[in-house]
Each structure stands twice: as C-alpha cells, then as structure tokens.
Design a protein around this motif. Structure first.
Motif, PDB file in Angstrom:
ATOM      1  N   ALA A   1       0.968  -1.212  -0.112  1.00 46.33           N
ATOM      2  CA  ALA A   1      -0.034   0.124  -0.038  1.00 46.33           C
ATOM      3  C   ALA A   1       0.742   1.227  -0.272  1.00 46.33           C
ATOM      4  O   ALA A   1       0.445   2.231  -0.552  1.00 46.33           O
ATOM      5  N   ASN A   2       1.858   1.214   0.576  1.00 47.48           N
ATOM      6  CA  ASN A   2       2.702   2.291   0.860  1.00 47.48           C
ATOM      7  C   ASN A   2       4.108   2.112   0.054  1.00 47.48           C
ATOM      8  O   ASN A   2       5.037   3.283   0.247  1.00 47.48           O
ATOM      9  N   GLY A   3       4.386   1.331  -0.802  1.00 50.64           N
ATOM     10  CA  GLY A   3       5.432   1.349  -1.778  1.00 50.64           C
ATOM     11  C   GLY A   3       6.649   1.024  -1.074  1.00 50.64           C
ATOM     12  O   GLY A   3       7.846   1.719  -1.469  1.00 50.64           O
ATOM     13  N   ILE A   4       6.663   0.363   0.104  1.00 49.09           N
ATOM     14  CA  ILE A   4       7.932   0.137   0.838  1.00 49.09           C
ATOM     15  C   ILE A   4       8.901  -1.345  -0.026  1.00 49.09           C
ATOM     16  O   ILE A   4       8.370  -2.407   0.464  1.00 49.09           O
ATOM     17  N   CYS A   5       9.498  -0.885  -0.668  1.00 56.16           N
ATOM     18  CA  CYS A   5      10.176  -2.136  -1.569  1.00 56.16           C
ATOM     19  C   CYS A   5      11.702  -2.629  -0.860  1.00 56.16           C
ATOM     20  O   CYS A   5      12.563  -2.571  -1.260  1.00 56.16           O
ATOM     21  N   ASP A   6      11.344  -3.428   0.217  1.00 56.35           N
ATOM     22  CA  ASP A   6      12.723  -3.850   0.885  1.00 56.35           C
ATOM     23  C   ASP A   6      12.692  -5.402   0.589  1.00 56.35           C
ATOM     24  O   ASP A   6      13.430  -5.911   1.206  1.00 56.35           O
ATOM     25  N   ASN A   7      11.918  -5.939  -0.392  1.00 48.94           N
ATOM     26  CA  ASN A   7      12.287  -7.286  -0.799  1.00 48.94           C
ATOM     27  C   ASN A   7      11.612  -7.654  -2.165  1.00 48.94           C
ATOM     28  O   ASN A   7      11.158  -6.497  -2.825  1.00 48.94           O
ATOM     29  N   LEU A   8      12.212  -8.781  -2.794  1.00 46.75           N
ATOM     30  CA  LEU A   8      11.923  -8.649  -4.161  1.00 46.75           C
ATOM     31  C   LEU A   8      10.383  -8.802  -4.623  1.00 46.75           C
ATOM     32  O   LEU A   8       9.929  -8.397  -5.358  1.00 46.75           O
ATOM     33  N   LEU A   9       9.549  -9.244  -3.650  1.00 43.46           N
ATOM     34  CA  LEU A   9       7.964  -9.410  -3.761  1.00 43.46           C
ATOM     35  C   LEU A   9       7.308  -8.121  -3.852  1.00 43.46           C
ATOM     36  O   LEU A   9       6.755  -7.833  -5.029  1.00 43.46           O
ATOM     37  N   ILE A  10       7.699  -7.132  -3.206  1.00 45.80           N
ATOM     38  CA  ILE A  10       7.473  -5.516  -3.285  1.00 45.80           C
ATOM     39  C   ILE A  10       7.793  -5.106  -4.525  1.00 45.80           C
ATOM     40  O   ILE A  10       7.137  -4.510  -5.324  1.00 45.80           O
ATOM     41  N   THR A  11       8.931  -5.123  -4.857  1.00 49.82           N
ATOM     42  CA  THR A  11       9.692  -4.508  -6.056  1.00 49.82           C
ATOM     43  C   THR A  11       9.096  -4.911  -7.265  1.00 49.82           C
ATOM     44  O   THR A  11       8.697  -4.372  -8.210  1.00 49.82           O
ATOM     45  N   THR A  12       8.641  -6.380  -7.299  1.00 45.89           N
ATOM     46  CA  THR A  12       8.015  -7.035  -8.592  1.00 45.89           C
ATOM     47  C   THR A  12       6.436  -6.450  -8.492  1.00 45.89           C
ATOM     48  O   THR A  12       6.118  -6.073  -9.456  1.00 45.89           O
ATOM     49  N   TYR A  13       5.848  -6.420  -7.373  1.00 48.14           N
ATOM     50  CA  TYR A  13       4.487  -5.667  -7.292  1.00 48.14           C
ATOM     51  C   TYR A  13       4.362  -4.399  -7.796  1.00 48.14           C
ATOM     52  O   TYR A  13       3.603  -4.035  -8.618  1.00 48.14           O
ATOM     53  N   LEU A  14       5.402  -3.580  -7.532  1.00 41.37           N
ATOM     54  CA  LEU A  14       5.460  -2.120  -7.971  1.00 41.37           C
ATOM     55  C   LEU A  14       5.685  -2.242  -9.368  1.00 41.37           C
ATOM     56  O   LEU A  14       5.563  -1.057 -10.176  1.00 41.37           O
ATOM     57  N   SER A  15       6.410  -3.035  -9.924  1.00 47.38           N
ATOM     58  CA  SER A  15       6.840  -3.006 -11.363  1.00 47.38           C
ATOM     59  C   SER A  15       5.722  -3.875 -12.266  1.00 47.38           C
ATOM     60  O   SER A  15       5.602  -3.561 -13.294  1.00 47.38           O
ATOM     61  N   ALA A  16       4.833  -4.679 -11.593  1.00 48.11           N
ATOM     62  CA  ALA A  16       3.843  -5.523 -12.481  1.00 48.11           C
ATOM     63  C   ALA A  16       2.942  -4.472 -13.362  1.00 48.11           C
ATOM     64  O   ALA A  16       2.484  -3.413 -12.834  1.00 48.11           O
ATOM     65  N   LYS A  17       2.946  -4.739 -14.672  1.00 51.66           N
ATOM     66  CA  LYS A  17       1.871  -4.159 -15.333  1.00 51.66           C
ATOM     67  C   LYS A  17       0.645  -4.917 -15.394  1.00 51.66           C
ATOM     68  O   LYS A  17      -0.253  -4.448 -16.047  1.00 51.66           O
ATOM     69  N   CYS A  18       0.502  -6.131 -14.821  1.00 53.68           N
ATOM     70  CA  CYS A  18      -0.505  -6.847 -15.035  1.00 53.68           C
ATOM     71  C   CYS A  18      -1.528  -6.687 -13.547  1.00 53.68           C
ATOM     72  O   CYS A  18      -1.033  -6.287 -12.687  1.00 53.68           O
ATOM     73  N   PRO A  19      -2.557  -7.140 -13.677  1.00 52.99           N
ATOM     74  CA  PRO A  19      -3.603  -7.172 -12.506  1.00 52.99           C
ATOM     75  C   PRO A  19      -2.919  -7.893 -11.388  1.00 52.99           C
ATOM     76  O   PRO A  19      -2.365  -8.829 -11.738  1.00 52.99           O
ATOM     77  N   VAL A  20      -3.421  -7.868 -10.353  1.00 48.38           N
ATOM     78  CA  VAL A  20      -2.935  -7.921  -9.198  1.00 48.38           C
ATOM     79  C   VAL A  20      -3.923  -8.751  -8.184  1.00 48.38           C
ATOM     80  O   VAL A  20      -4.950  -7.987  -7.936  1.00 48.38           O
ATOM     81  N   MET A  21      -3.864  -9.881  -7.662  1.00 47.12           N
ATOM     82  CA  MET A  21      -4.907 -10.329  -6.755  1.00 47.12           C
ATOM     83  C   MET A  21      -4.433 -10.762  -5.372  1.00 47.12           C
ATOM     84  O   MET A  21      -3.014 -11.074  -5.298  1.00 47.12           O
ATOM     85  N   VAL A  22      -4.927 -10.138  -4.358  1.00 52.90           N
ATOM     86  CA  VAL A  22      -4.385 -10.408  -3.061  1.00 52.90           C
ATOM     87  C   VAL A  22      -5.281 -11.192  -2.156  1.00 52.90           C
ATOM     88  O   VAL A  22      -6.519 -10.919  -1.978  1.00 52.90           O
ATOM     89  N   ALA A  23      -4.678 -12.165  -1.571  1.00 53.25           N
ATOM     90  CA  ALA A  23      -5.650 -13.045  -0.435  1.00 53.25           C
ATOM     91  C   ALA A  23      -4.873 -12.873   0.872  1.00 53.25           C
ATOM     92  O   ALA A  23      -3.946 -13.509   1.303  1.00 53.25           O
ATOM     93  N   PRO A  24      -5.525 -11.979   1.731  1.00 55.25           N
ATOM     94  CA  PRO A  24      -5.084 -11.853   3.051  1.00 55.25           C
ATOM     95  C   PRO A  24      -5.311 -13.108   3.696  1.00 55.25           C
ATOM     96  O   PRO A  24      -5.928 -13.761   3.611  1.00 55.25           O
ATOM     97  N   ALA A  25      -4.205 -13.214   4.750  1.00 60.61           N
ATOM     98  CA  ALA A  25      -4.065 -14.041   5.763  1.00 60.61           C
ATOM     99  C   ALA A  25      -3.511 -13.553   7.257  1.00 60.61           C
ATOM    100  O   ALA A  25      -2.348 -13.340   7.090  1.00 60.61           O
ATOM    101  N   MET A  26      -4.571 -13.200   8.257  1.00 62.10           N
ATOM    102  CA  MET A  26      -3.908 -13.037   9.358  1.00 62.10           C
ATOM    103  C   MET A  26      -4.915 -13.212  10.508  1.00 62.10           C
ATOM    104  O   MET A  26      -5.876 -13.599  10.223  1.00 62.10           O
ATOM    105  N   ASP A  27      -4.446 -12.701  11.775  1.00 58.33           N
ATOM    106  CA  ASP A  27      -5.219 -13.068  12.857  1.00 58.33           C
ATOM    107  C   ASP A  27      -6.544 -12.062  12.919  1.00 58.33           C
ATOM    108  O   ASP A  27      -6.242 -11.055  12.004  1.00 58.33           O
TER     109      ASP A  27
END
Ligand code: CTP
Length: 406
Positions: A99-125
């Motif tokens: 949400a805030n563009g904090i690119c401290d790992n490969l997954l987040i940099t990939t997300y910010l570079s992705a041109k494709c649609p993105v689906m997110v399946a949250p998992a938490m308490d």
C-alpha cells in the motif's frame, strides 16, 4: 486446463497459511498455468523454496540477487512477463508495504513493477485484520485496482475464531479462472468514455473549471478495459494515470476539444459513457495577456458550451448505447429523467450532492441508475471501482447480452 498459456507470479509471504501455497501452486500448474514463485524472506521460515521450486519447475525466487554466483533477479522483467500476479497468503506487513511502496524485498519491487492485474489473498489473525491500519491499507490496494480475495471466517492459527483465514486454494483457483474468463467478456468491443473537468480559458493563467477529479470516469475506463474492451478515454485535466494498456487516453482542456474528439471516435464505438463534468459556459474572449487587477468590478461574458452527450445522442445508432451522469441537488430523479430524455440516453447515473461521501473528489459514490424503460435501481455507498462494475454491468445488460448480438 483452463489456465493454459497463462503466466502467473505467485507471491508467498510469511504466514502460517504459506503451506497452502503449495496446494495453490499445484492447482495452477494442473490447470496449465506457467507459475513463477516469488517469496518474501520470512516466507522461507514457513515453507521451503525447494518445495515450491519442485512444484513450479522454476527456482522460487526470494532475494534480489544470489551472492554466491552474482545472479540478479530482475523484478522489472518479472513484472512485464506475467499476465497476473497473485499474492497468497498476503500478511498484514506485506499488504502495508504494498500500500505504501516500501520496496525492501523482491516481492514488493515485483509488485510495483507489475503491469498485470494483481490479486491479494490476505491471511492474518482476526484482530490484525480488523485493525484500522490493515483496513486502510486494503482500501488503498483496492484504489490501485488490485483485487482482494476476502479471507474466510473460521478457526485461526491463534486458536481464535473469526475472519482472517486465507481462502482455500480451490476457491482462489476458481477466482483466477473466472478472472481470465471475465477478461474476454468485452473482447472486440470499443467504448468511448469522457472524464474529468474541462477548463475554459479566461487568460493565460486563469480558467473556469470545477472540482471533478476524473476518478469515476477512469474507474469505468479501467473496468471496461479489464473486461477486454478497447477504451477511448477523452479526459480533461486530471492528476491520475491509466493502468490498462487497452485504454487510449486523449487529453483535452476545453469542452469544444472534448466534443471534437468524441465526434471523431464515436462512430467506431459500441457505446459511450459520458462521465466528464463539462463546463457549461466558456468565456467568449480569451485574453492573450494576463488580466490586471483594477479597482472596479470585472465582467467576463460567457457563451454556452456545446452539450457533448446531446450531440452524440443525435447521431447515435440503435445498436449504440449512450450513458450519461447527472449530479443533482434537488428534484433529483425528475431532473435526471428529463436529462436522459433530452440527451437521448439509454440510461443515466444519478449521484446526489446531498449524499455524504458521494460525488466530486471522493473515492466513494452512491448512485441510482434510471433507464429509458423506467427501471430505477439504487445502490449502496461503494468505492468508485465497485460503482464502475455496477455501471458496466448495466451497460452489458442493456446491450441485451453481448454474445447474442455479436
Ligand atoms: N454533458 C456533456 N456536455 C455538456 C454538459 C454535460 O456531455 N456540455 C454530459 C455530462 O457528461 C453528463 C450529462 O451530460 O453525462 C449531464 O451533465 P450535467 O452537468 O448534470 O447536466 P447539464 O446538461 O450540464 O445540465 P445542468 O448543469 O443544467 O444540470
């Protein structure tokens, strides 16, 4: 094999639900997808990269580079390669970073570079899921156009019972299959959308305009494009970007320029959705030099602008759909119906300035749809991206079912 030829990035993060990523991955591969796994550093504590690379047939990437041999993992190439990025499970931390563009790992940099649609399946308490910070971050992701796969309710790893459990892999797979099927729904169809305000020039530094942000028009253009349609988006001055490459954005400033572009493109379109808040009047004369302050009153003579929706209404063919908007403060339905008839619209979307959270500048909108057959539908206050879905569904319904007609 309903995902044959689809290239999917599967993002896996550090949640106990990471073990389900193996089932999800296996299911995607079984459906014919090519899957590239990208893991966060903590995901490796929950599931071995070896498990995921064995199932996908590709290394499960989890760092920017491999120190031992200097191999570099390009997030830009990954972002261009994929047709879809699915992040499952997505922890509160990953959602916050996305949400805030904090690119401290490969997954987040990939997300910010992705041109494709993105689906997110949250998992938490459940408490983490209900926290205002998580709620706000999920809303931010929605506003970026990401699709949220709502978590299920049930027993959580903590022993508590509530909402926060990642959806089952089979449910996620069917959502992915539905998503790709939806993407073809409006294939080979073209729509014209107008958005934003128009600015009518007074002098080189001043104009007459309004508060329209363009958000509603852009959300409709994005949704049409996500369903496979080509979109010609004629927009006044706004501060937002298009994401989908199916959108041909044409920037204009004046109402007369918007009219010219609309008249040029409408004939080749299956329909038009007129969302722009066109200035009703323009100065008769635009001064070439900045108007100087004087002690007396200053008068600007205005002439009416062309009515773009009404102009298209005059030339529209029976198989073209024309949709308008009405922003009213009083006698709302009556005024909206009168506008629909006057402009020869098939249906009109009414938003009331009396509703809080509705109208210009907001991310949300509460609408009513009134059609030429006298049907009135009222909708709840929703995100503009969801309102766009309701409007496009009505368009598809009014077209009488795409497949039967074309
Ligand atoms: N519209 C248009 N060209 C204009 C004015 C309006 O295409 N010059 C379109 C809008 O995009 C919207 C619909 O017509 O889809 C109704 O716009 P609205 O501003 O509510 O209506 P007006 O016809 O301008 O009437 P009024 O401002 O008097 O309510």
């Amino acid at each position: 094999m309903q995902l044959q030829g689809k290239k999917i990035i599967l993002g896996v993060t550090g949640s106990i639900a990471a073990y389900k990523a193996a089932y999800l991955l296996r299911g995607l591969i079984k459906q014919g997808a090519e899957v590239q796994v990208v893991m966060t550093p903590y995901a490796k504590e929950f599931i071995s990269p070896l498990t995921l690379s064995s199932l996908s047939g590709k290394p499960a990437l989890n760092s920017f580079f491999v120190a031992s041999d200097g191999q570099w993992n390009s997030h830009v190439d990954l972002g261009l390669w994929a047709n879809l990025m699915v992040i499952a499970p997505a922890t509160a931390a990953t959602i916050g970073k996305m949400a805030n563009g904090i690119c401290d790992n490969l997954l987040i940099t990939t997300y910010l570079s992705a041109k494709c649609p993105v689906m997110v399946a949250p998992a938490m308490d459940l408490d983490m899921f209900q926290h205002p910070s998580t709620k706000r971050n999920i809303e931010l992701l929605r506003s970026y156009g990401n699709l949220i796969i709502e978590p299920a309710s049930g027993e959580l790893a903590s022993g508590l019972i509530g909402k926060g459990r990642m959806q089952e892999p089979d449910t996620i797979i069917s959502k992915i299959i539905d998503f790709f099927a939806e993407k073809k729904k409006l294939l080979n169809r073209t729509y014209l959308v107008t958005a934003g305000p128009t600015h009518e020039k007074i002098d080189p530094v001043r104009y007459i305009g309004n508060y329209s942000s363009g958000k509603m028009g852009f959300a409709i253009a994005e949704h049409l494009a996500n369903l496979g349609a080509k979109v010609i988006l004629v927009t006044g001055p706004v501060a937002i970007q298009c994401r989908n490459s199916n959108i041909n954005r044409i920037d204009v400033v004046l109402a007369v320029e918007m009219l010219e572009k609309c008249l040029k493109h409408f004939e080749a379109c299956n329909g038009a959705i007129m969302v722009a808040a066109v200035a009703d009047f323009a100065p008769i004369i635009t001064e070439t030099k900045k108007i100087k302050r004087t002690s007396g009153n200053y008068f600007i003579e205005l002439r009416p602008n062309p009515d773009i929706a009404a102009s298209l209404g005059k030339i529209k063919l029976d198989n073209q759909i024309l949709v308008g908007f009405a922003l009213e403060t009083d006698d709302e339905e009556l005024n909206a119906i009168a506008k629909m008839e006057k402009k020869n619209l098939d249906f009109i979307v009414l938003n009331s300035l009396r509703d809080s959270g509705s109208g210009f500048q907001y991310d949300t909108n509460r609408i009513k749809i009134l059609d030429k057959n006298g049907i009135v539908q009222a909708f709840d206050l929703k995100q503009k991206s969801e309102v766009a879905v309701d409007i496009v569904n009505k368009l598809i319904e009014m077209e009488g079912g795409i497949t039967e007609r074309f």
